[in-house]
Design a protein around this motif. Structure first.
Motif, short mmCIF file in Angstrom:
data_model
loop_
_atom_site.label_atom_id
_atom_site.label_comp_id
_atom_site.label_asym_id
_atom_site.label_seq_id
_atom_site.Cartn_x
_atom_site.Cartn_y
_atom_site.Cartn_z
N THR A 1 1.37 -54.75 -38.73
CA THR A 1 1.29 -53.36 -39.18
C THR A 1 -0.17 -52.95 -39.38
O THR A 1 -1.07 -53.75 -39.17
CB THR A 1 2.04 -53.16 -40.51
OG1 THR A 1 1.24 -53.72 -41.56
CG2 THR A 1 3.41 -53.85 -40.49
N THR A 2 -0.34 -51.73 -39.80
CA THR A 2 -1.69 -51.24 -40.08
C THR A 2 -2.32 -51.99 -41.26
O THR A 2 -3.53 -51.92 -41.45
CB THR A 2 -1.63 -49.74 -40.39
OG1 THR A 2 -0.46 -49.47 -41.17
CG2 THR A 2 -1.57 -48.93 -39.12
N GLY B 1 3.44 -53.32 -28.20
CA GLY B 1 2.95 -52.28 -29.09
C GLY B 1 4.11 -51.58 -29.78
O GLY B 1 5.16 -51.35 -29.18
N GLY B 2 3.92 -51.22 -31.04
CA GLY B 2 5.00 -50.61 -31.82
C GLY B 2 5.50 -49.30 -31.24
O GLY B 2 6.64 -48.91 -31.44
N GLY B 3 4.64 -48.60 -30.49
CA GLY B 3 5.03 -47.31 -29.91
C GLY B 3 5.58 -47.43 -28.51
O GLY B 3 5.74 -46.41 -27.83
N THR B 4 5.87 -48.65 -28.07
CA THR B 4 6.37 -48.85 -26.71
C THR B 4 7.85 -48.50 -26.65
O THR B 4 8.64 -48.98 -27.48
CB THR B 4 6.18 -50.33 -26.28
OG1 THR B 4 4.83 -50.70 -26.57
CG2 THR B 4 6.46 -50.52 -24.80
N GLU C 1 5.15 -47.50 -47.97
CA GLU C 1 4.94 -46.10 -47.58
C GLU C 1 3.70 -45.98 -46.71
O GLU C 1 2.64 -46.50 -47.06
CB GLU C 1 4.75 -45.22 -48.83
CG GLU C 1 6.00 -44.98 -49.64
CD GLU C 1 7.04 -44.16 -48.91
OE1 GLU C 1 6.65 -43.16 -48.29
OE2 GLU C 1 8.23 -44.52 -48.96
N GLY C 2 3.83 -45.31 -45.59
CA GLY C 2 2.67 -45.03 -44.77
C GLY C 2 2.22 -46.18 -43.88
O GLY C 2 1.26 -46.06 -43.13
N GLU C 3 2.91 -47.32 -43.97
CA GLU C 3 2.55 -48.48 -43.15
C GLU C 3 3.19 -48.30 -41.76
O GLU C 3 4.38 -48.00 -41.66
CB GLU C 3 3.08 -49.74 -43.84
CG GLU C 3 2.52 -51.03 -43.32
CD GLU C 3 2.94 -52.24 -44.17
OE1 GLU C 3 3.74 -52.07 -45.11
OE2 GLU C 3 2.45 -53.34 -43.87
N ILE C 4 2.41 -48.51 -40.71
CA ILE C 4 2.90 -48.29 -39.36
C ILE C 4 2.95 -49.61 -38.60
O ILE C 4 2.01 -50.41 -38.66
CB ILE C 4 1.97 -47.31 -38.60
CG1 ILE C 4 1.96 -45.93 -39.28
CG2 ILE C 4 2.39 -47.16 -37.14
CD1 ILE C 4 0.88 -45.00 -38.75
N ILE C 5 4.05 -49.85 -37.89
CA ILE C 5 4.16 -51.05 -37.05
C ILE C 5 3.32 -50.83 -35.79
O ILE C 5 3.59 -49.92 -35.00
CB ILE C 5 5.62 -51.34 -36.67
CG1 ILE C 5 6.44 -51.64 -37.93
CG2 ILE C 5 5.70 -52.50 -35.66
CD1 ILE C 5 7.94 -51.78 -37.67
#
Lengths: 161, 263
Positions: free
Chosen positions: B133-134, B71-74, B154-158
Motif C-alpha cells: 500500500t501507500t 499494480g493495484g489499479g490493474t 483510511e486513505g490507504e491505497i493498494i
C-alpha cells in the motif's frame, strides 16, 4: 458544475456534469445519443455497453468524469454515414438476431469488442463473451448465429433452434 | 445516488493528499462494486477520488525474486491477459463478472472491498501474497479481517500485490448462477514449503484458510488426501442460494477438484 471533455464517435464532446453523472446519462442527455440504452441500471444487462478507449464497458457503471480525455464509441458510429449497416448490424438483421431491439445496441457493441480480440470465435466463446448482455426476447440462438456469421464463418448448418 | 464531488488525480501522491484532507472522501477503483453501492445509497461520501487515471499503479511485472507483481489499479482483463506466469491467477481473473466488468474492475478495488464472495481474496490468501500500500506491506494472512473488512486504514491505497508463483495451483469456482459470484470458491496452491488452501464465498467471516486440508495436501498432494476431511456448516453463509451445510460440503468437493485440476 465541472466540465468534462472527451471524444465521442470521433468528434470532440463536452458538457457540464455533476460528479455523479454517469457516462450513459452524459451520452443520452447531454449529447442526445439515445442509442445507448439503460436497461437495468445495475450493470447486469449490458444494454448500455459502449467502447471506451476501444474496450467494452457498461456506461451505467462508469462516471462521465472518468472518461475525461478518452475516446468513446457508441452504437451511433457503427453504421456508415450513408446508413450502410456495420457487418455485425447487417448480420443481426439477416439472421433475425433481434426482436424488440432494446438489448441490440449493447449486443452489437459487445460483439464488436469480441471480434476485435478474437476474429473467428467458436460458438462457446461467443456465448461466454455475452455473459453480461441479457436479451429477454430471442433466446440468444440467433444473436450467437449473427455474430458467428459476422465473423465470416459458415452458419448455414446451425439450425434456428 | 446522493450528490458528491469527483476528483481524478493522475499522480499517486495527489490521490493520497486528497484522501487525507478534511473532506469525507472515498477512493474509486474501477467502480464495479462501488458505483452500484452508491446507486443503492449504501455509500454516500462527500467526494470520490478516482484512481483510474493513476497510471503508476497499473501493470504487471516479475520481481527479482520471481514474484508476479500486479499494480493495484490493474483491471481484471489485463490480469487475465498478462499474468501468464501464474496461469491459475490469470484464469481466475478471466472468470470474474463479465467482459465489460473485467475491463473496469481492478484487483486493488476488489481486495479493498473484500466481498465475502469475490474471487481475488482467495488467490491472494491462497498464494500468501503481499499487499503493498501507500504506507506499508501487508501479508495476506494479516490483510483480511472479515466480511467487507481489511486491515487497510483510511486513505490507504493498494499500489501493488506481489504473488509468489507456486509450482502448481488451481481455482475452482462454483458460481451462483444469477450473479456469477462464487457460491463457494477454493484456491489451492502448492509451494516448495507447503500447500495453501483458501476458501471464498463460504464463511460469514469472509475468505479463510482451510488448515486441515493444507496439512493433508502438504504431505500428499492428491485429491484422495482430502477425501475424508470435512468442514462444519456452523459459521458458513446460509441464504436463499444455499445452506451453511451445503456450502461446507462444496468446500470439500471444490478442494478435491482443484487439486485434481492442478495436476
Amino acid at each position: 458544475m465541472p466540465e468534462v471533455k472527451m471524444t465521442v464517435n470521433g468528434k470532440p464532446a463536452s458538457g457540464q456534469i455533476e460528479g455523479r453523472t454517469l457516462l450513459v446519462d452524459f451520452l443520452r442527455e447531454n449529447l442526445g445519443l439515445t442509442g445507448t440504452h439503460v436497461g437495468c441500471d445495475t450493470s447486469q444487462c449490458g444494454a448500455c455497453v459502449v467502447h471506451v478507449e476501444g474496450r467494452a464497458v457498461k456506461a451505467c457503471t462508469m462516471f462521465a468524469a472518468e472518461a475525461e480525455g478518452m475516446e468513446v464509441k457508441t452504437i451511433e458510429a457503427m453504421a456508415e454515414p450513408d446508413g450502410t449497416l456495420h457487418p455485425i448490424q447487417a448480420a443481426f438483421q439477416d439472421h433475425h438476431g433481434l426482436q424488440c431491439g432494446f438489448c441490440t445496441p449493447g449486443m452489437v457493441m459487445s460483439a464488436a469488442a469480441l471480434l476485435k480480440d478474437n476474429p473467428t470465435p467458436t460458438e462457446a466463446e461467443v456465448r461466454d463473451y455475452l455473459e453480461g448482455n441479457l436479451c429477454r426476447c430471442t433466446g440468444y440462438h440467433n444473436i450467437v448465429k449473427a455474430i458467428l456469421a459476422a465473423s465470416g464463418q459458415d452458419v448455414s448448418k446451425i439450425a434456428a433452434e | 445516488m446522493y450528490a458528491f464531488d469527483i476528483e481524478r488525480p493522475t499522480r499517486l501522491t495527489d490521490a493520497v493528499k486528497l484522501l487525507s484532507d478534511a473532506t469525507d472522501s472515498q477512493p474509486l477503483g474501477g467502480g464495479q462494486t462501488l458505483i452500484p453501492a452508491l446507486k443503492a445509497r449504501l455509500a454516500a461520501p462527500e467526494r470520490l477520488v478516482c484512481l483510474s487515471a493513476v497510471d503508476e499503479i497499473k501493470g504487471i511485472c516479475t520481481a527479482d525474486d520471481g514474484a508476479l507483481c500486479i499494480g493495484g489499479g490493474t483491471c481484471h482483463a489485463d490480469v487475465a491477459a498478462g499474468a501468464g506466469a501464474y496461469p491459475a491467477l490469470a484464469s481466475l481473473a478471466a472468470n470474474i463478472g463479465d467482459p465489460a466488468v473485467r475491463n473496469r474492475g481492478t484487483i486493488g478495488g476488489s481486495l479493498a472491498n473484500n466481498d465475502p464472495s469475490s474471487c481475488y481474496p482467495a488467490a491472494v490468501l491462497g498464494s500468501g501474497a503481499t499487499v503493498v500500500t501507500t504506507n506499508r506491506k501487508i501479508a495476506a494472512d494479516d490483510f483480511f479481517e472479515g466480511m467487507f473488512t481489511t486491515s487497510l486504514e483510511e486513505g490507504e491505497i493498494i499500489t501493488e500485490v506481489r504473488f509468489p508463483v507456486p509450482e502448481k495451483a488451481n481455482y475452482q469456482k462454483f458460481e451462483q448462477p444469477a450473479s456469477r459470484f462464487a457460491l463457494v470458491g477454493v484456491f489451492v496452491a502448492k509451494y516448495a514449503d507447503g500447500v495453501r488452501v483458501a476458501v471464498t464465498g463460504a464463511s460469514e467471516d469472509g475468505v479463510f484458510r482451510w488448515s486441515e486440508a493444507e496439512a493433508a495436501l502438504s504431505s500428499d498432494f492428491s485429491a484422495g488426501a482430502v477425501e475424508g476431511l470435512s468442514l462444519s456448516g456452523d459459521g458458513m453463509i446460509s441464504d436463499m442460494h444455499g445452506s451453511g451445510d451445503y456450502r461446507a460440503h462444496l468446500v470439500g468437493v471444490l478442494t478435491r477438484r482443484a487439486v485434481a485440476a492442478a495436476g
